[in-house]
Design a protein around this motif. Structure first.
Motif, PDB file in Angstrom:
ATOM      1  N   SER A  28      26.963  -5.045  65.909  1.00 42.50           N
ATOM      2  CA  SER A  28      26.588  -5.248  67.237  1.00 42.50           C
ATOM      3  C   SER A  28      25.393  -6.452  67.198  1.00 42.50           C
ATOM      4  CB  SER A  28      25.832  -4.079  68.017  1.00 42.50           C
ATOM      5  OG  SER A  28      24.791  -3.532  67.046  1.00 42.50           O
ATOM      6  N   PHE A  29      24.639  -6.498  65.947  1.00 39.28           N
ATOM      7  CA  PHE A  29      23.833  -7.769  65.685  1.00 39.28           C
ATOM      8  C   PHE A  29      24.477  -9.054  65.876  1.00 39.28           C
ATOM      9  CE2 PHE A  29      21.209 -10.634  63.331  1.00 39.28           C
ATOM     10  CZ  PHE A  29      19.959 -10.155  63.619  1.00 39.28           C
ATOM     11  N   VAL A  30      25.673  -8.872  65.019  1.00 36.93           N
ATOM     12  CA  VAL A  30      26.406 -10.145  65.058  1.00 36.93           C
ATOM     13  C   VAL A  30      26.906 -10.574  66.362  1.00 36.93           C
ATOM     14  CG1 VAL A  30      28.371 -11.413  64.167  1.00 36.93           C
ATOM     15  CG2 VAL A  30      27.071  -9.932  62.573  1.00 36.93           C
ATOM     16  N   LYS A  31      27.399  -9.676  67.153  1.00 32.15           N
ATOM     17  CA  LYS A  31      28.003  -9.762  68.539  1.00 32.15           C
ATOM     18  C   LYS A  31      26.743 -10.438  69.568  1.00 32.15           C
ATOM     19  CE  LYS A  31      31.557  -6.510  68.558  1.00 32.15           C
ATOM     20  NZ  LYS A  31      32.289  -5.198  68.893  1.00 32.15           N
ATOM     21  N   TRP A  32      25.400  -9.851  69.153  1.00 30.78           N
ATOM     22  CA  TRP A  32      24.456 -10.208  70.119  1.00 30.78           C
ATOM     23  C   TRP A  32      23.930 -11.703  69.757  1.00 30.78           C
ATOM     24  CZ3 TRP A  32      20.484  -8.100  73.530  1.00 30.78           C
ATOM     25  CH2 TRP A  32      21.066  -6.945  74.106  1.00 30.78           C
ATOM     26  N   GLN A  33      24.223 -12.198  68.430  1.00 31.76           N
ATOM     27  CA  GLN A  33      23.805 -13.613  68.248  1.00 31.76           C
ATOM     28  C   GLN A  33      25.062 -14.629  68.814  1.00 31.76           C
ATOM     29  OE1 GLN A  33      23.352 -12.935  63.642  1.00 31.76           O
ATOM     30  NE2 GLN A  33      21.731 -14.522  64.200  1.00 31.76           N
ATOM     31  N   PRO A  76      24.140 -12.648  48.911  1.00 27.24           N
ATOM     32  CA  PRO A  76      25.303 -12.537  48.015  1.00 27.24           C
ATOM     33  C   PRO A  76      26.704 -12.843  48.694  1.00 27.24           C
ATOM     34  CG  PRO A  76      24.137 -10.532  48.563  1.00 27.24           C
ATOM     35  CD  PRO A  76      23.277 -11.488  49.085  1.00 27.24           C
ATOM     36  N   LYS A  77      27.365 -13.725  48.327  1.00 26.24           N
ATOM     37  CA  LYS A  77      28.640 -13.887  48.823  1.00 26.24           C
ATOM     38  C   LYS A  77      29.665 -12.928  48.697  1.00 26.24           C
ATOM     39  CE  LYS A  77      28.860 -18.904  47.378  1.00 26.24           C
ATOM     40  NZ  LYS A  77      29.396 -19.957  46.508  1.00 26.24           N
ATOM     41  N   LEU A  78      29.375 -11.994  47.626  1.00 29.07           N
ATOM     42  CA  LEU A  78      30.421 -10.796  47.851  1.00 29.07           C
ATOM     43  C   LEU A  78      30.229  -9.869  48.841  1.00 29.07           C
ATOM     44  CD1 LEU A  78      32.790 -10.239  45.972  1.00 29.07           C
ATOM     45  CD2 LEU A  78      31.331  -8.659  44.455  1.00 29.07           C
ATOM     46  N   LEU A  79      28.821  -9.619  49.097  1.00 26.43           N
ATOM     47  CA  LEU A  79      28.355  -8.787  50.275  1.00 26.43           C
ATOM     48  C   LEU A  79      28.858  -9.303  51.501  1.00 26.43           C
ATOM     49  CD1 LEU A  79      26.870  -6.078  50.988  1.00 26.43           C
ATOM     50  CD2 LEU A  79      24.707  -7.446  50.859  1.00 26.43           C
ATOM     51  N   HIS A  80      28.618 -10.656  51.772  1.00 26.43           N
ATOM     52  CA  HIS A  80      29.005 -11.252  52.832  1.00 26.43           C
ATOM     53  C   HIS A  80      30.548 -10.986  53.581  1.00 26.43           C
ATOM     54  CE1 HIS A  80      28.646 -13.909  56.129  1.00 26.43           C
ATOM     55  NE2 HIS A  80      27.289 -14.642  55.753  1.00 26.43           N
ATOM     56  N   GLU A  81      31.397 -10.778  52.459  1.00 20.10           N
ATOM     57  CA  GLU A  81      32.685 -10.612  52.817  1.00 20.10           C
ATOM     58  C   GLU A  81      33.081  -9.380  53.472  1.00 20.10           C
ATOM     59  OE1 GLU A  81      34.765 -10.701  49.056  1.00 20.10           O
ATOM     60  OE2 GLU A  81      34.666 -12.706  48.708  1.00 20.10           O
ATOM     61  N   ILE A  82      32.184  -8.199  53.387  1.00 17.38           N
ATOM     62  CA  ILE A  82      32.473  -6.916  53.997  1.00 17.38           C
ATOM     63  C   ILE A  82      32.421  -7.183  55.475  1.00 17.38           C
ATOM     64  CG2 ILE A  82      31.789  -5.712  51.715  1.00 17.38           C
ATOM     65  CD1 ILE A  82      29.195  -4.696  53.452  1.00 17.38           C
ATOM     66  N   SER A  83      32.870  -6.415  56.155  1.00 19.63           N
ATOM     67  CA  SER A  83      33.114  -6.289  57.726  1.00 19.63           C
ATOM     68  C   SER A  83      32.080  -5.992  58.193  1.00 19.63           C
ATOM     69  CB  SER A  83      34.310  -5.321  58.333  1.00 19.63           C
ATOM     70  OG  SER A  83      34.025  -3.958  57.991  1.00 19.63           O
ATOM     71  N   ASN A  84      31.221  -5.225  57.829  1.00 13.82           N
ATOM     72  CA  ASN A  84      29.652  -4.564  58.408  1.00 13.82           C
ATOM     73  C   ASN A  84      28.503  -5.156  57.602  1.00 13.82           C
ATOM     74  OD1 ASN A  84      30.476  -2.869  56.209  1.00 13.82           O
ATOM     75  ND2 ASN A  84      29.886  -1.185  57.652  1.00 13.82           N
ATOM     76  N   ALA A  85      28.653  -6.258  57.051  1.00  9.85           N
ATOM     77  CA  ALA A  85      27.448  -6.606  56.164  1.00  9.85           C
ATOM     78  C   ALA A  85      26.298  -6.903  56.736  1.00  9.85           C
ATOM     79  CB  ALA A  85      27.818  -8.111  55.561  1.00  9.85           C
ATOM     80  N   PRO A  86      25.269  -6.179  56.131  1.00 10.34           N
ATOM     81  CA  PRO A  86      24.095  -6.349  56.787  1.00 10.34           C
ATOM     82  C   PRO A  86      23.375  -7.478  56.999  1.00 10.34           C
ATOM     83  CG  PRO A  86      23.394  -6.116  54.402  1.00 10.34           C
ATOM     84  CD  PRO A  86      25.272  -5.826  54.746  1.00 10.34           C
ATOM     85  N   PRO A  87      22.987  -7.977  58.318  1.00 11.26           N
ATOM     86  CA  PRO A  87      22.622  -9.425  58.685  1.00 11.26           C
ATOM     87  C   PRO A  87      21.248  -9.646  58.024  1.00 11.26           C
ATOM     88  CG  PRO A  87      22.160  -7.890  60.515  1.00 11.26           C
ATOM     89  CD  PRO A  87      22.968  -7.099  59.475  1.00 11.26           C
ATOM     90  N   ILE A  88      20.350  -8.868  57.662  1.00 13.86           N
ATOM     91  CA  ILE A  88      19.045  -9.027  56.812  1.00 13.86           C
ATOM     92  C   ILE A  88      18.844  -8.188  55.794  1.00 13.86           C
ATOM     93  CG2 ILE A  88      16.560  -9.036  57.384  1.00 13.86           C
ATOM     94  CD1 ILE A  88      17.162  -9.772  60.167  1.00 13.86           C
ATOM     95  N   LEU A  89      18.556  -9.023  54.904  1.00 12.90           N
ATOM     96  CA  LEU A  89      18.005  -8.202  53.711  1.00 12.90           C
ATOM     97  C   LEU A  89      16.821  -8.328  53.101  1.00 12.90           C
ATOM     98  CD1 LEU A  89      21.320  -8.604  51.193  1.00 12.90           C
ATOM     99  CD2 LEU A  89      20.965  -6.684  52.337  1.00 12.90           C
ATOM    100  N   PHE A  90      16.116  -7.123  52.865  1.00 14.09           N
ATOM    101  CA  PHE A  90      14.849  -7.212  52.256  1.00 14.09           C
ATOM    102  C   PHE A  90      15.090  -6.998  50.771  1.00 14.09           C
ATOM    103  CE2 PHE A  90      14.646  -5.707  56.535  1.00 14.09           C
ATOM    104  CZ  PHE A  90      13.262  -6.478  57.111  1.00 14.09           C
ATOM    105  N   VAL A  91      14.401  -7.975  50.103  1.00 14.14           N
ATOM    106  CA  VAL A  91      14.452  -7.773  48.468  1.00 14.14           C
ATOM    107  C   VAL A  91      13.111  -8.028  48.052  1.00 14.14           C
ATOM    108  CG1 VAL A  91      15.491  -8.913  46.582  1.00 14.14           C
ATOM    109  CG2 VAL A  91      16.875  -9.087  48.865  1.00 14.14           C
ATOM    110  N   LYS A  92      12.850  -7.033  46.898  1.00 15.98           N
ATOM    111  CA  LYS A  92      11.591  -7.018  46.143  1.00 15.98           C
ATOM    112  C   LYS A  92      12.148  -7.209  44.674  1.00 15.98           C
ATOM    113  CE  LYS A  92       7.449  -4.538  45.365  1.00 15.98           C
ATOM    114  NZ  LYS A  92       6.658  -2.883  45.780  1.00 15.98           N
ATOM    115  N   GLY A  93      11.661  -8.256  44.190  1.00 13.01           N
ATOM    116  CA  GLY A  93      11.884  -8.622  42.780  1.00 13.01           C
ATOM    117  C   GLY A  93      12.838 -10.183  42.646  1.00 13.01           C
ATOM    118  N   LYS A  94      13.798 -10.194  41.996  1.00 13.80           N
ATOM    119  CA  LYS A  94      14.483 -11.362  42.043  1.00 13.80           C
ATOM    120  C   LYS A  94      15.737 -11.291  42.454  1.00 13.80           C
ATOM    121  CE  LYS A  94      12.532 -11.657  36.994  1.00 13.80           C
ATOM    122  NZ  LYS A  94      11.690 -10.651  37.089  1.00 13.80           N
TER     123      LYS A  94
END
Length: 369
Positions: free
Chosen positions: A25-30, A91-109
């Motif tokens: 739904s996030f993608v649809k709203w965008q 990450p490109k591989l994660l981008h491929e899934i149908s319900n990829a998270p639109p935002i990632l929080f990352v701690k580290g590298k």
């Protein structure tokens, strides 16, 4: 210290915190509302009839700006990152899934997210054999430079993380909380170690507590980041089987280690094998199935840093490639280069050891990290 002054990110975070919003739904709203700033400033005046729900209107009238400010304040630390789906480090591989998270929080590298990964999941209360298997497989994979991905849970997860930290591959922990929280608490120390040699990852904003319904959402990211999922000791109704099913839906490889017919923790793995998962007896079974055995076995145990002898075109071409098969046509399209340029550079990069020829095209090697 970083400073996030990006208004667009601020409004994306506000939308992500809206009640009832999810990845799809996030993608649809965008797509429906290109100008999120106007959407929030007008308090939803331009909402389509189907979106004019009481909870939505109430939120747009009083968005969670306090929560957004916490997200942005958290991201000021040099080790904290917020990646939208358009970020170059997403990450490109994660981008491929149908319900990829639109935002990632990352701690580290965050660079670790784009490295070739194997997920290791299993029981929170494994047998001694199960714990030893998780350690053995994670040690083998990470010793070859593969990154081990799991969920920071008790049992198999933490055994895999711990073993992977000792080698070059490092490890990624995907969690079901905001990254200001470590769950379970007893994993605080290993979480610190993961930040130093890998990354903690979450799609959930700062302050989100560990709720049962969030763990299946977390699991799809574990499988989505990985080339394959290895299941070690899982009961029939375990979260590990949810991860395995999501991996299948994402067209990822699923591997399972069999056990005694009398062991309830083996029943989940046996069910997966009956459904077509690859039966695994040693680490090579996984590597062969992923068609990367020769590449990784040939790589040194402690890969040296890549030489600094690539020109800008060669570097750009490498950035256009993944660790799986890339056709020449796809590389040409991504890099906007002529075919003859690409074929010439591919030959040079193969001789330098940055890529390897595979059926149908070329794949990056660990030397390209």
């Amino acid at each position: 210290m970083k400073t996030y002054k990006n208004n667009k990110l601020r409004y994306l975070l506000a939308l992500w915190r809206m009640p009832g919003i999810g990845p799809v739904s996030f993608v649809k709203w965008q797509e429906r509302y290109h100008d999120l700033e106007y959407l929030f400033q007008s308090k939803g005046r331009n909402l389509l009839p189907g979106d004019r729900k009481p909870k939505t209107l109430a939120y747009l009238a009083a968005p969670d700006w306090q929560g957004v400010d916490k997200d942005l304040a958290w991201a000021e630390d040099h080790n904290h990152h917020i990646l939208t789906s358009q970020h170059k480090l997403y990450p490109k591989l994660l981008h491929e899934i149908s319900n990829a998270p639109p935002i990632l929080f990352v701690k580290g590298k965050p660079q670790y997210l784009s490295r070739p990964q194997i997920a290791i999941v299993g029981s929170r209360n494994p047998s001694n054999i199960g714990r030893d298997l998780a350690t053995e497989f994670a040690d083998h994979f990470s010793g070859l430079g593969l990154t081990v991905t799991s969920g920071l849970a008790l049992g198999v997860d933490v055994a895999g993380h711990t073993a992977a930290l000792k080698n070059t591959g490092g490890t990624i922990a995907v969690v079901a909380t905001g990254l200001d929280i470590v769950y379970p608490q007893q994993h605080t120390q290993i979480a610190r170690e993961i930040v130093a040699n890998g990354a903690l990852v979450s799609e959930f904003p700062i302050g989100v507590q560990p709720l049962p319904q969030l763990f299946p959402r977390r699991n799809r990211i574990i499988s989505g980041l990985s080339m394959g999922v290895l299941v070690i000791e899982a009961a029939l109704n375990s979260g590990s089987l949810i991860t395995a099913r999501q991996a299948l839906d994402q067209n990822r490889e699923v591997f399972a280690i069999p056990g005694s017919m009398h062991n309830p923790l083996a029943k989940g793995c046996h069910a997966l094998i009956k459904q077509g998962a690859k039966l695994v007896e040693c680490a090579e079974d996984v590597l062969i199935e992923l068609e990367i055995l020769l590449d990784y076995v040939a790589a040194p145990k402690n890969p040296t840093k890549k030489p600094v002898d690539l020109d800008n075109h060669q570097t750009m071409l490498l950035e256009c490639m993944d660790y799986e098969c890339n056709t020449i046509d796809s590389i040409v399209a991504r890099g906007e280069l002529r075919v003859e340029q690409v074929t010439s550079m591919l030959l040079q990069l193969e001789l330098l050891g940055y890529i390897v020829a595979v059926p149908g095209g070329y794949a990056k090697t660990l030397a390209a990290n």
